[in-house]
Design a protein around this motif. Structure first.
Motif, PDB file in Angstrom:
ATOM      1  N   ASP A  15     151.994   5.682 -19.807  1.00  0.00           N
ATOM      2  CA  ASP A  15     152.910   6.763 -19.453  1.00  0.00           C
ATOM      3  C   ASP A  15     154.199   6.275 -18.799  1.00  0.00           C
ATOM      4  O   ASP A  15     155.180   7.014 -18.724  1.00  0.00           O
ATOM      5  N   GLU A  16     154.179   5.028 -18.325  1.00  0.00           N
ATOM      6  CA  GLU A  16     155.354   4.463 -17.680  1.00  0.00           C
ATOM      7  C   GLU A  16     155.251   2.945 -17.723  1.00  0.00           C
ATOM      8  O   GLU A  16     154.201   2.396 -18.041  1.00  0.00           O
ATOM      9  N   PHE A  17     156.366   2.286 -17.395  1.00  0.00           N
ATOM     10  CA  PHE A  17     156.366   0.828 -17.410  1.00  0.00           C
ATOM     11  C   PHE A  17     157.409   0.310 -16.441  1.00  0.00           C
ATOM     12  O   PHE A  17     158.535   0.813 -16.392  1.00  0.00           O
ATOM     13  N   GLU A  18     157.030  -0.701 -15.676  1.00  0.00           N
ATOM     14  CA  GLU A  18     157.961  -1.323 -14.722  1.00  0.00           C
ATOM     15  C   GLU A  18     158.687  -2.479 -15.417  1.00  0.00           C
ATOM     16  O   GLU A  18     158.144  -3.566 -15.562  1.00  0.00           O
ATOM     17  N   PHE A  19     159.903  -2.225 -15.850  1.00  0.00           N
ATOM     18  CA  PHE A  19     160.634  -3.206 -16.637  1.00  0.00           C
ATOM     19  C   PHE A  19     161.007  -4.459 -15.853  1.00  0.00           C
ATOM     20  O   PHE A  19     161.289  -5.504 -16.447  1.00  0.00           O
ATOM     21  N   ASP A  20     161.002  -4.385 -14.548  1.00  0.00           N
ATOM     22  CA  ASP A  20     161.365  -5.548 -13.742  1.00  0.00           C
ATOM     23  C   ASP A  20     160.460  -6.745 -14.011  1.00  0.00           C
ATOM     24  O   ASP A  20     160.872  -7.893 -13.826  1.00  0.00           O
ATOM     25  N   ILE A  21     159.242  -6.474 -14.462  1.00  0.00           N
ATOM     26  CA  ILE A  21     158.290  -7.562 -14.708  1.00  0.00           C
ATOM     27  C   ILE A  21     158.777  -8.491 -15.819  1.00  0.00           C
ATOM     28  O   ILE A  21     158.380  -9.661 -15.894  1.00  0.00           O
ATOM     29  N   LEU A  22     159.658  -8.001 -16.663  1.00  0.00           N
ATOM     30  CA  LEU A  22     160.106  -8.792 -17.813  1.00  0.00           C
ATOM     31  C   LEU A  22     161.015  -9.952 -17.417  1.00  0.00           C
ATOM     32  O   LEU A  22     161.076 -10.965 -18.118  1.00  0.00           O
ATOM     33  N   LYS A  23     161.729  -9.818 -16.318  1.00  0.00           N
ATOM     34  CA  LYS A  23     162.777 -10.788 -15.973  1.00  0.00           C
ATOM     35  C   LYS A  23     162.260 -12.215 -15.913  1.00  0.00           C
ATOM     36  O   LYS A  23     162.913 -13.153 -16.401  1.00  0.00           O
ATOM     37  N   ASN A  24     161.099 -12.398 -15.325  1.00  0.00           N
ATOM     38  CA  ASN A  24     160.579 -13.751 -15.139  1.00  0.00           C
ATOM     39  C   ASN A  24     160.053 -14.377 -16.426  1.00  0.00           C
ATOM     40  O   ASN A  24     159.750 -15.577 -16.439  1.00  0.00           O
ATOM     41  N   TYR A  25     159.932 -13.578 -17.473  1.00  0.00           N
ATOM     42  CA  TYR A  25     159.448 -14.093 -18.759  1.00  0.00           C
ATOM     43  C   TYR A  25     160.584 -14.456 -19.716  1.00  0.00           C
ATOM     44  O   TYR A  25     160.378 -15.195 -20.685  1.00  0.00           O
ATOM     45  N   GLU A  26     161.762 -13.933 -19.466  1.00  0.00           N
ATOM     46  CA  GLU A  26     162.839 -14.012 -20.455  1.00  0.00           C
ATOM     47  C   GLU A  26     163.214 -15.436 -20.838  1.00  0.00           C
ATOM     48  O   GLU A  26     163.564 -15.703 -21.992  1.00  0.00           O
ATOM     49  N   ALA A  27     163.120 -16.363 -19.918  1.00  0.00           N
ATOM     50  CA  ALA A  27     163.526 -17.743 -20.196  1.00  0.00           C
ATOM     51  C   ALA A  27     162.525 -18.480 -21.079  1.00  0.00           C
ATOM     52  O   ALA A  27     162.882 -19.503 -21.675  1.00  0.00           O
ATOM     53  N   SER A  28     161.306 -17.972 -21.174  1.00  0.00           N
ATOM     54  CA  SER A  28     160.247 -18.723 -21.856  1.00  0.00           C
ATOM     55  C   SER A  28     159.730 -18.077 -23.134  1.00  0.00           C
ATOM     56  O   SER A  28     158.882 -18.671 -23.807  1.00  0.00           O
ATOM     57  N   VAL A  29     160.204 -16.881 -23.461  1.00  0.00           N
ATOM     58  CA  VAL A  29     159.698 -16.223 -24.662  1.00  0.00           C
ATOM     59  C   VAL A  29     160.854 -15.837 -25.583  1.00  0.00           C
ATOM     60  O   VAL A  29     162.003 -15.710 -25.149  1.00  0.00           O
ATOM     61  N   ASP A  30     160.525 -15.652 -26.851  1.00  0.00           N
ATOM     62  CA  ASP A  30     161.532 -15.238 -27.838  1.00  0.00           C
ATOM     63  C   ASP A  30     161.567 -13.731 -28.018  1.00  0.00           C
ATOM     64  O   ASP A  30     162.622 -13.155 -28.310  1.00  0.00           O
ATOM     65  N   PHE A  31     160.394 -13.114 -27.875  1.00  0.00           N
ATOM     66  CA  PHE A  31     160.281 -11.674 -28.089  1.00  0.00           C
ATOM     67  C   PHE A  31     159.266 -11.084 -27.116  1.00  0.00           C
ATOM     68  O   PHE A  31     158.318 -11.760 -26.703  1.00  0.00           O
ATOM     69  N   PHE A  32     159.461  -9.811 -26.812  1.00  0.00           N
ATOM     70  CA  PHE A  32     158.420  -9.026 -26.173  1.00  0.00           C
ATOM     71  C   PHE A  32     157.780  -8.137 -27.239  1.00  0.00           C
ATOM     72  O   PHE A  32     158.393  -7.861 -28.285  1.00  0.00           O
ATOM     73  N   LEU A  33     156.575  -7.711 -26.981  1.00  0.00           N
ATOM     74  CA  LEU A  33     155.904  -6.739 -27.848  1.00  0.00           C
ATOM     75  C   LEU A  33     155.285  -5.684 -26.949  1.00  0.00           C
ATOM     76  O   LEU A  33     154.569  -6.006 -25.996  1.00  0.00           O
ATOM     77  N   PHE A  34     155.579  -4.426 -27.246  1.00  0.00           N
ATOM     78  CA  PHE A  34     155.039  -3.320 -26.463  1.00  0.00           C
ATOM     79  C   PHE A  34     153.955  -2.613 -27.254  1.00  0.00           C
ATOM     80  O   PHE A  34     154.186  -2.110 -28.353  1.00  0.00           O
ATOM     81  N   ASP A  35     152.764  -2.605 -26.665  1.00  0.00           N
ATOM     82  CA  ASP A  35     151.577  -2.043 -27.298  1.00  0.00           C
ATOM     83  C   ASP A  35     151.035  -0.924 -26.417  1.00  0.00           C
ATOM     84  O   ASP A  35     151.430  -0.774 -25.264  1.00  0.00           O
ATOM     85  N   THR A  36     150.093  -0.170 -26.964  1.00  0.00           N
ATOM     86  CA  THR A  36     149.478   0.915 -26.205  1.00  0.00           C
ATOM     87  C   THR A  36     148.409   0.379 -25.266  1.00  0.00           C
ATOM     88  O   THR A  36     147.543  -0.391 -25.688  1.00  0.00           O
ATOM     89  N   LYS A  37     148.469   0.794 -24.016  1.00  0.00           N
ATOM     90  CA  LYS A  37     147.427   0.427 -23.068  1.00  0.00           C
ATOM     91  C   LYS A  37     146.172   1.250 -23.387  1.00  0.00           C
ATOM     92  O   LYS A  37     146.203   2.477 -23.434  1.00  0.00           O
ATOM     93  N   GLY A  38     145.063   0.559 -23.641  1.00  0.00           N
ATOM     94  CA  GLY A  38     143.807   1.233 -23.968  1.00  0.00           C
ATOM     95  C   GLY A  38     142.631   0.361 -23.602  1.00  0.00           C
ATOM     96  O   GLY A  38     142.783  -0.674 -22.943  1.00  0.00           O
ATOM     97  N   LYS A  39     141.462   0.746 -24.066  1.00  0.00           N
ATOM     98  CA  LYS A  39     140.258  -0.007 -23.690  1.00  0.00           C
ATOM     99  C   LYS A  39     140.197  -1.363 -24.381  1.00  0.00           C
ATOM    100  O   LYS A  39     139.528  -2.284 -23.906  1.00  0.00           O
ATOM    101  N   ASN A  40     140.897  -1.509 -25.516  1.00  0.00           N
ATOM    102  CA  ASN A  40     140.890  -2.768 -26.251  1.00  0.00           C
ATOM    103  C   ASN A  40     142.219  -3.491 -26.083  1.00  0.00           C
ATOM    104  O   ASN A  40     143.248  -2.882 -25.812  1.00  0.00           O
ATOM    105  N   LYS A  41     142.192  -4.808 -26.300  1.00  0.00           N
ATOM    106  CA  LYS A  41     143.419  -5.606 -26.306  1.00  0.00           C
ATOM    107  C   LYS A  41     144.068  -5.493 -27.684  1.00  0.00           C
ATOM    108  O   LYS A  41     144.022  -6.391 -28.513  1.00  0.00           O
ATOM    109  N   GLY A  42     144.678  -4.332 -27.951  1.00  0.00           N
ATOM    110  CA  GLY A  42     145.272  -4.073 -29.258  1.00  0.00           C
ATOM    111  C   GLY A  42     144.293  -3.366 -30.171  1.00  0.00           C
ATOM    112  O   GLY A  42     143.087  -3.328 -29.933  1.00  0.00           O
TER     113      GLY A  42
END
Length: 215
Positions: free
Chosen positions: A105-132
């Protein structure tokens, strides 16, 4: 827009889906998943980026699978830290890194900052009981506030019925100057006849319309 088809398992189905020339094909290495991959990958076109999907795996395990299967991308679907992603980048400098974040229902975008230098892409998935592969979508409107310059994959219960919704979402991003950040859609459970086996006809129809090759 790129297309990634994830959760591939069966050799003849892999070949049939590869014949559609998706941009990425994903193979999951997570024993708890019904799509856990333990076989050999048939020969497919080199233009397709084979992608290994991992959940809180050791760096050594990821490197082993990348070398064995000649993956061009890795997707990190667990609670991997920025330091972990940096370790993967160091170990696999030629491999694309996709870091997954789960959204409800919401997402804290600030968490992304520390990843930006080490990844090429983000992927946003639905939070649920399974990992995808949960089979339902989160509210994409949350991404209207996306602050990063890192392109992202849109995932989470995307099915054939979502073509108009995707195009509409892309138009909304265009209005805010963010259209180029929606790099790809990630397709999985909604295109399956059973876990790991994709409906090739449905995928082909979706691909043609999304890519604009069908009137």
């Amino acid at each position: 827009m790129k297309i990634k088809v994830c959760g591939m398992m069966v050799s003849e189905n892999i070949e049939a889906v590869a014949a559609l020339q998706p941009d990425y094909l994903g193979f999951i290495f997570y024993p708890s998943s019904p799509r856990n991959f333990e076989k050999e990958i048939p020969l497919i076109a080199s233009e397709i980026k084979k992608t290994g999907v991992f959940v809180d795996a050791s760096v050594d395990f990821v490197v082993e699978k990348v070398n064995k299967y000649k993956f061009k991308a890795v997707q990190l679907h667990g609670e991997e830290s920025p330091a972990y992603c940096a370790s993967i980048r160091y170990a696999l400098p030629e491999t694309e890194i996709i870091k997954v974040f789960s959204v409800r229902d919401e997402f804290e975008f600030d968490i992304l900052k520390n990843y930006e230098a080490s990844v090429d892409f983000f992927l946003f998935d639905t939070k649920g009981k399974n990992k995808g592969g949960n089979g339902y979508a989160f509210d994409w409107e949350i991404l209207q506030n996306y602050p990063s310059k890192t392109p992202f994959f849109l995932s989470g219960g995307i099915g054939p019925e979502d073509l108009f919704k995707i195009k509409n979402f892309q138009q909304h991003l265009e209005k805010s100057g963010k259209a180029d950040l929606l790099y790809a859609v990630d397709l999985n459970s909604k295109f399956e006849t059973e876990p790991g086996y994709k409906d090739v006809e449905q995928l082909n129809e979706f691909r043609k319309i999304l890519k604009g090759t069908k009137p």
